[in-house]
Design a protein around this motif. Structure first.
Motif, mmCIF file in Angstrom:
data_model
loop_
_atom_site.group_PDB
_atom_site.id
_atom_site.type_symbol
_atom_site.label_atom_id
_atom_site.label_comp_id
_atom_site.label_asym_id
_atom_site.label_seq_id
_atom_site.Cartn_x
_atom_site.Cartn_y
_atom_site.Cartn_z
ATOM 1 N N ASN A 152 37.354 33.976 43.097
ATOM 2 C CA ASN A 152 37.541 35.148 42.249
ATOM 3 C C ASN A 152 39.017 35.304 41.862
ATOM 4 O OD1 ASN A 152 38.929 36.506 44.395
ATOM 5 N ND2 ASN A 152 36.958 37.147 45.247
ATOM 6 N N ARG A 200 41.663 45.315 38.165
ATOM 7 C CA ARG A 200 40.696 44.811 37.176
ATOM 8 C C ARG A 200 39.320 44.614 37.805
ATOM 9 N NH1 ARG A 200 36.911 42.836 35.430
ATOM 10 N NH2 ARG A 200 36.642 41.552 33.553
ATOM 11 N N ASP A 201 39.295 44.077 39.040
ATOM 12 C CA ASP A 201 38.013 43.892 39.719
ATOM 13 C C ASP A 201 37.350 45.227 40.048
ATOM 14 O OD1 ASP A 201 38.249 41.147 39.622
ATOM 15 O OD2 ASP A 201 39.191 40.994 41.603
ATOM 16 N N ASP A 246 39.378 39.144 28.448
ATOM 17 C CA ASP A 246 38.447 40.270 28.539
ATOM 18 C C ASP A 246 38.109 40.827 27.159
ATOM 19 O OD1 ASP A 246 38.304 40.117 31.258
ATOM 20 O OD2 ASP A 246 39.701 41.767 31.649
ATOM 21 N N GLY A 274 37.174 47.278 36.237
ATOM 22 C CA GLY A 274 36.597 46.521 35.131
ATOM 23 C C GLY A 274 37.481 46.475 33.901
ATOM 24 N N THR A 275 38.722 46.929 33.992
ATOM 25 C CA THR A 275 39.649 46.936 32.863
ATOM 26 C C THR A 275 41.084 46.975 33.384
ATOM 27 O OG1 THR A 275 40.364 48.141 30.894
ATOM 28 C CG2 THR A 275 39.521 49.441 32.737
ATOM 29 N N TYR A 276 42.019 46.533 32.534
ATOM 30 C CA TYR A 276 43.436 46.587 32.877
ATOM 31 C C TYR A 276 44.130 47.834 32.326
ATOM 32 C CZ TYR A 276 43.667 41.718 34.558
ATOM 33 O OH TYR A 276 43.507 40.556 35.275
#
Length: 455
Positions: A84, A420-421, A299, A424-426
């Motif tokens: 990952n 991010r993990d 992404d 789900g976004t930066y």
């Protein structure tokens, strides 16, 4: 006929007398010329300092090429080994932390055993780490090879190394040379990153990594042949110096001296302010960009080659920004430059989430331009402030400030990927880093009260 003959005789006599006087004058002139001291031979136009700076730049460029590779390895390692992002980012974080912690010790070690040996050995270590990475099969091996070996080797070839070269070889143009060498790491992105991204798409990730190892070996050979430790070793003065500077004796106890300088700096306010700014600087530049830029762009549907090209462009404008910053540092207050750089960086990071898309757009290119200009532009002002505040220990103090920079970078690389993990976004990452840059912009003017005038 007698009068005519007499006139001719007088003319001949006068001519002979004139020739005698002319001959005597010529001989006397030759004698006087012979008595004069011989003028020294003209000096070569290219000072040896510029050759040393060029070779040092090549070493920094090569080390810089390794810094962005983990970001390119996220996808292929995930596909091949099912690792990952956090596992790959851990290796990048260890690399960045050691990159920073090694720098001050490397600066003192260069005073002990010489620049050439340290630079050559560092490049050999980097090459060995890259070769071993090509044969890894476990995540801990990526941490050991890329994180530890390459982190230690590249840590000897940082902006601290640039500060040391500038201090030894240049009395004039220090800001300009510092800016040029500081930008060299990002030139590694310009030269290698797009090529590495394209090669990984065509041939997999191993051949490009081995190619980088061979490049490091070639530059190590160049360093052994061309680098010299001090201008006195080549019989020249530092560039722009009026007097010859003898080479200092080797400094015993490199590690002890490094720690003593740190202990002294910790008791002063400038160090805490500069180190604090550099923690935020590292978090908002190489920490997040080198290992998370390509995944963040992916992404939004952007191809890896396009993302790598944009990061390469950031490297181009970083080089220009560092040169401009070095030139401005020679002429203006370094603290004001830091405030402007951090404020502009805060604005660009805040706007970044709205600029990402699957294609390269004009607003994204504007971001790349502005962010790139201020990316490394903070380095020459901080090096100059360290020199003013700490004199001869300035390069080592800057090395510790740069260690703080890399601690911030390592934390940002790992926490950014972890965020991010989780989210789900930066987006939250860019907002937090923007706020940190605003804090750094406020801290910069506070260095004023504790500056020490260096004669």
């Amino acid at each position: 006929m007698a009068p005519s003959t007499t006139k001719q005789t007088k003319k001949q006599s006068n001519g002979q007398a004139g020739e005698q006087r002319s001959g005597q004058t010529t001989e006397q002139s030759k004698d006087r010329t012979a008595d004069r001291p011989t003028a020294p031979a003209p000096r070569p136009r290219l000072h040896r300092a510029w050759v040393i700076a060029a070779v040092a730049g090549a070493a920094i460029v090569t080390a810089g090429a390794f810094t962005t590779v983990p970001g390119l390895l996220v996808t292929p390692l995930g596909e091949e080994f099912a690792w990952n992002r956090g596992q790959v980012a851990l290796a990048a974080s260890v690399n960045m932390v050691l990159f920073g912690l090694t720098a001050p010790f490397a600066a003192a070690l260069m005073d002990r055993v010489g620049v050439r040996r340290v630079v050559g050995g560092a490049l050999l270590l980097v090459s060995a780490g890259a070769v071993l990475t090509a044969f890894m099969t476990r995540p801990w091996q990526l941490v050991a090879y890329w994180g530890v070996l390459i982190g230690l080797g590249s840590g000897c070839l940082t902006m601290t190394f640039a500060a040391g070269i500038t201090a030894r070889w240049f009395d004039r143009r220090r800001g300009l040379v510092t800016g040029a060498l500081s930008s060299s790491s990002h030139l590694g992105q310009l030269l290698f990153l797009p090529l590495l991204a394209g090669a990984m798409e065509r041939h997999g990730w191993r051949p490009p990594v081995v190619t980088l190892a061979l490049v490091a070996l070639a530059v190590a050979a160049l360093a052994f042949l061309a680098l010299r430790d001090h201008p006195a070793d080549t019989g020249v003065r530092p560039y722009g110096a009026r007097e010859f500077v003898p080479a200092p004796p080797p400094s015993p106890g490199a590690a002890t001296r490094t720690l003593k300088v740190l202990a002294g700096a910790l008791r002063t306010r400038p160090f805490w302010l500069l180190a604090g700014m550099f923690v935020l600087c590292g978090a908002s530049t190489n920490g997040i960009m080198w290992s998370n830029w390509a995944p963040a762009a992916h992404d939004h549907g952007m191809r890896v080659t396009a993302a790598a090209s944009l990061l390469s462009l950031i490297g181009v404008f970083s080089a220009l920004g560092a040169l401009l910053s070095g030139w401005l540092t020679d002429r203006f207050d370094p603290r004001r430059l830091l405030t402007v750089c951090f404020a502009l960086r805060a604005l660009t990071l805040l706007a970044l989430p709205a600029l990402f898309s699957s294609a390269v757009t004009a607003p994204m290119l504007l971001f790349v331009f502005v962010y790139g200009l201020v990316d490394v532009a903070t380095v020459p002002p901080v090096i100059e402030l360290c020199r003013r505040a700490y004199g001869a220990d300035g390069p080592i103090v800057f090395g510790w400030a740069n260690a703080a920079h890399q601690l911030g970078a390592g934390a940002s690389a790992f926490l950014g990927a972890t965020a991010r993990d989780v989210f789900g976004t930066y987006d939250v990452v860019w907002a937090a880093l923007s706020a940190g840059c605003l804090v750094a912009a406020v801290l910069a003017p506070a260095v004023r009260a504790t500056l020490v005038k260096v004669e």
